[in-house]
Design an enzyme around this catalytic site. Structure first.
Site, PDB file in Angstrom:
ATOM      1  N   LYS A  49       0.858  -1.188   0.000  1.00 24.82           N
ATOM      2  CA  LYS A  49       0.000   0.000   0.000  1.00 24.82           C
ATOM      3  C   LYS A  49       0.886   1.226   0.000  1.00 24.82           C
ATOM      4  CE  LYS A  49      -2.059   1.879   3.862  1.00 24.82           C
ATOM      5  NZ  LYS A  49      -1.915   3.339   3.821  1.00 24.82           N
ATOM      6  N   LYS A  78      -7.664   8.183  -0.852  1.00 24.89           N
ATOM      7  CA  LYS A  78      -8.930   8.625  -0.216  1.00 24.89           C
ATOM      8  C   LYS A  78      -9.531   9.846  -0.911  1.00 24.89           C
ATOM      9  CE  LYS A  78      -7.546   7.018   4.421  1.00 24.89           C
ATOM     10  NZ  LYS A  78      -6.096   6.797   4.291  1.00 24.89           N
ATOM     11  N   ASP A  81     -14.296  14.608  -3.597  1.00 28.98           N
ATOM     12  CA  ASP A  81     -14.502  15.885  -4.306  1.00 28.98           C
ATOM     13  C   ASP A  81     -15.818  15.761  -5.059  1.00 28.98           C
ATOM     14  OD1 ASP A  81     -14.068  18.358  -5.706  1.00 28.98           O
ATOM     15  OD2 ASP A  81     -11.907  18.044  -5.564  1.00 28.98           O
ATOM     16  N   THR A 139     -10.548   6.219  11.495  1.00 30.08           N
ATOM     17  CA  THR A 139     -10.463   5.722  12.875  1.00 30.08           C
ATOM     18  C   THR A 139     -10.030   6.837  13.831  1.00 30.08           C
ATOM     19  OG1 THR A 139      -8.332   4.815  12.206  1.00 30.08           O
ATOM     20  CG2 THR A 139     -10.118   3.260  12.472  1.00 30.08           C
ATOM     21  N   ARG A 231       3.981  -0.859  10.476  1.00 30.71           N
ATOM     22  CA  ARG A 231       5.142  -0.927  11.358  1.00 30.71           C
ATOM     23  C   ARG A 231       5.497  -2.304  11.915  1.00 30.71           C
ATOM     24  NH1 ARG A 231       2.897   4.260  14.283  1.00 30.71           N
ATOM     25  NH2 ARG A 231       1.055   3.252  13.421  1.00 30.71           N
TER      26      ARG A 231
END
Ligand code: C5P
Length: 251
Positions: A49, A78, A81, A139, A231
């Site tokens: 990603k 994301k 518009d 989130t 991570r």
């Protein structure tokens, strides 16, 4: 047909150089520890990603580079518009050969339908059509922000459910959500509506800034279709082992 499932590595690096160094290291170690036909890992390179920071820093060349090296790419931009702008932009992104891309469901059903149309036009020459998914609520947005700042006076779970239904109505393939929401989303929108879930941590690892986390094994039980892991893999001392462990627990 059952949904495809996979582990997606979130490559939250600053530059193409850093990203390639990391992926080269991962592949080098992989070739040292497993034979290439190990079925758990497949023949291809890991699904990755890339987000706004890397895309805006390096541009479309970043996608071309990753695709030419055999990676599947989830482009996490994301979009949000007016429908016409999103449609035209999605057409451009579809032309890059991305495998997955997303929009904010808050743009509404009309915007999401336009996104899908544009993406399919852009990807017309590719046999494998890209998946288009929606972000329901970030989130980082909590119930208080939803009510007091955005003036949406419904419970978060109801909002997430409605936004997922809107995405399905617009013809999208699924949503980004927490693994805690995956089961409910499948119940509401159908088993073939995919759930792409970040917030994955190993049982003994640090949570970093993620609040509600699941292990890859728990996410599998919860019904996630794709887990997005950053991570725990990219910052691990042994990143290939961490990636392999995600695959073993999740697939
Ligand atoms: O490093 P970590 O595993 O926390 O990375 C998770 C990735 O998923 C990051 O790229 C983050 O931006 C993304 N993400 C998230 N939560 C969302 C949507 C995307 O963590 N709701």
């Amino acid at each position: 047909m059952a949904n495809q499932r996979d582990v997606i590595i979130a490559c939250d690096f600053k530059s193409a150089d850093e990203t390639v160094k990391f992926l080269d290291r991962l592949t080098r170690i992989r070739s040292e520890v497993i034979s290439c036909d190990d079925s758990r890992f497949g023949e291809g390179r890991p699904y990755v990603k890339i987000g706004m920071e890397l895309f805006y820093a390096e541009g479309p060349e970043m996608i071309k580079l990753l695709k030419s090296r055999g990676h599947k790419v989830f482009l996490d931009l994301k979009l949000h518009d007016i429908p016409n702008t999103v449609k035209k932009t999605m057409q451009v992104l579809g032309g890059y050969g991305v495998d997955m891309v997303n929009v904010h469901a808050a743009g509404g059903v009309g915007m999401m339908k336009a996104a899908k149309e544009g993406l399919m036009l852009g990807a017309a020459r590719f046999a494998d059509k890209p998946k288009l998914i929606a972000v329901t609520q970030l989130t980082s947005t909590d119930e208080e922000t939803l009510h007091d700042e955005l003036l949406i006076n419904r419970p978060m779970a109801e909002v997430v459910k409605q936004y997922a239904l809107n995405a399905r109505e617009a013809g999208l393939d699924g949503v980004v959500c927490s693994a805690f929401e995956a089961e409910e989303i499948h119940k509401t929108c159908g088993a073939d509506f995919i759930t792409v879930t970040p917030g994955i941590r190993f049982a003994e690892g640090s949570n970093d800034d993620q609040k509600r986390v699941m292990t890859p094994a728990q996410a599998k039980l919860a019904g996630s279709d794709y887990i997005v892991v950053g991570r725990p893999i990219t910052a691990a001392d042994k990143p290939f082992e961490a990636y392999a462990r995600c695959k073993e627990e999740f697939l």
